[in-house]
Scaffold this active site. Structure first.
Site, short mmCIF file in Angstrom:
data_model
loop_
_atom_site.label_atom_id
_atom_site.label_comp_id
_atom_site.label_asym_id
_atom_site.label_seq_id
_atom_site.Cartn_x
_atom_site.Cartn_y
_atom_site.Cartn_z
N TYR A 153 55.11 -16.79 55.03
CA TYR A 153 56.38 -17.45 55.30
C TYR A 153 56.20 -18.94 55.48
CZ TYR A 153 55.53 -17.95 60.39
OH TYR A 153 55.05 -18.32 61.63
N ARG A 155 51.81 -25.94 51.21
CA ARG A 155 51.23 -24.99 52.18
C ARG A 155 51.61 -23.55 51.83
NH1 ARG A 155 52.42 -25.72 58.50
NH2 ARG A 155 54.44 -24.91 57.86
N ARG A 188 53.47 3.83 49.87
CA ARG A 188 52.54 3.31 50.87
C ARG A 188 51.09 3.57 50.48
NH1 ARG A 188 49.58 4.56 55.30
NH2 ARG A 188 49.43 2.93 56.87
N HIS A 213 47.34 1.04 51.11
CA HIS A 213 46.89 -0.28 51.57
C HIS A 213 46.60 -1.22 50.40
CE1 HIS A 213 46.50 1.90 55.29
NE2 HIS A 213 46.10 0.83 55.95
N LYS A 260 49.84 -18.81 56.58
CA LYS A 260 51.05 -18.60 57.40
C LYS A 260 51.56 -17.18 57.12
CE LYS A 260 54.91 -21.47 59.07
NZ LYS A 260 54.63 -21.31 60.49
N GLU A 301 44.88 -24.04 68.69
CA GLU A 301 46.29 -24.44 68.54
C GLU A 301 47.11 -23.65 69.54
OE1 GLU A 301 47.97 -23.30 64.73
OE2 GLU A 301 46.82 -21.44 64.70
N LEU A 315 46.63 -23.13 61.86
CA LEU A 315 47.60 -23.41 60.80
C LEU A 315 47.65 -24.92 60.58
CD1 LEU A 315 49.78 -21.91 59.05
CD2 LEU A 315 51.40 -23.09 60.53
#
Ligand code: PDD
Length: 285
Positions: free
Chosen positions: A31, A50, A98, A100, A146, A179, A203
């Site tokens: 995101y 990014r 489903r 992985h 992110k 951070e 990040l």
């Protein structure tokens, strides 16, 4: 509120995704959060760069070119009311049975964007500063991505809320500061602004870059290097940055005052310069 989902703009109430979406099942996605001032996306090129880094990090093809993203983002901004907004962009590996491992052949990624009004810190908060706590950084080793899988960050932020604080400052290996749970952290010692290096353990904040650029352009002494935990506790000032919080002074750490317990001189200077920078870049006609 008008959102964007998989090619269409619609009211948020009408937006639906499958329960088999890999974002829902595995947290398999990335995101971005982009601030918008006076209807203009701030540092859009840097946010899109990014985003590409995050997509590369999870081996997911970018569903749009930068030109397409820019058009979609501009339309989302135009369809929402506030002059200042914060945009949330979210891309998952799509809907599949489903398993992985990645779906093979790949399926269409899910692309979601929403906008909320951007409310920057009230004057009282700028004046008082905020309280933070510290906690061990128990996240994975790709904090430069992110990722939407934010459970460690959620639990770490909640620790702050439970302690009556706004953010948790993360300490890796009992040795150095990385951070915040959802922000970058700067230390000021003896008038020098210290920033941790942009490596795999944090990040790479867009606001972080702006603050360092402003420091360089205005002769504020600064250095990018690993910051030991003792330096955090001995700091004259601590600063917190993010797209939604901009620049805030941290005036309490683990219940004790930071420096004088009031926002310091470096914060005051950087906060003003940040506001000037925003005004010059975004509000210039
Ligand atoms: N978070 N570090 C982490 C872990 C973050 O989640 C964020 C931002 C930052 C600051 O990055 P930037 O200056 O680019 O916003 C650092 C956003 C605001 C969020 O998750 O809502």
């Amino acid at each position: 509120m008008t959102i964007y989902l998989n090619g269409k703009f619609m009211p948020i109430e009408e937006a639906k995704i499958s329960v088999l979406d890999r974002g829902f099942i595995f947290g398999d996605g990335v995101y971005e959060v982009i601030p918008v001032y006076s209807r203009k996306a701030f540092r859009l090129a840097e946010h899109l760069r990014r985003l590409q880094h995050s997509l590369d990090g999870i081996k997911l093809a970018n569903p749009h070119s930068d030109g397409e993203w820019t058009m979609l983002i501009n339309e989302l901004v135009a369809r929402n009311e506030a002059e200042d907004q914060y945009l949330y962009l979210h891309i998952t590996r799509g809907v599949a049975k489903r398993d992985h491992a990645f779906p093979n052949p790949p399926v269409k990624p899910t692309v979601f964007m929403m906008s909320n009004p951007l409310l920057t810190a009230p004057a009282a908060l700028l004046h008082s500063g905020v309280a933070c706590i510290t906690a061990p950084d128990n996240r994975w080793l790709r904090c430069d991505i992110k990722a939407i899988a934010l459970l460690p960050n959620v639990l770490l932020r909640q620790m702050a809320v439970d302690a009556g604080a706004v953010e948790t400052i993360l300490i890796r290996d009992n040795a150095f500061m990385t951070e915040g749970a959802a922000s970058n952290i700067f230390v000021v010692n003896n008038g020098k602004l210290l920033a941790p290096p942009k490596d795999n353990l944090m990040l790479p904040g867009i606001t972080y870059d702006v603050v360092l650029e402003i420091a360089a352009a205005n002769g504020i002494p600064h250095e990018v290097r690993k910051i030991g935990v003792a330096e955090v506790f001995a700091a004259d000032e601590l600063l917190l940055t993010s797209s939604t919080k901009e620049v805030l002074a941290i005036t309490q750490l683990d219940g004790k005052p930071v420096g004088t317990g009031k926002p310091g001189a470096v914060f005051a200077k950087l906060h003003k310069l940040y506001q000037d920078f925003k005004r010059d870049v975004m509000r210039a006609t």
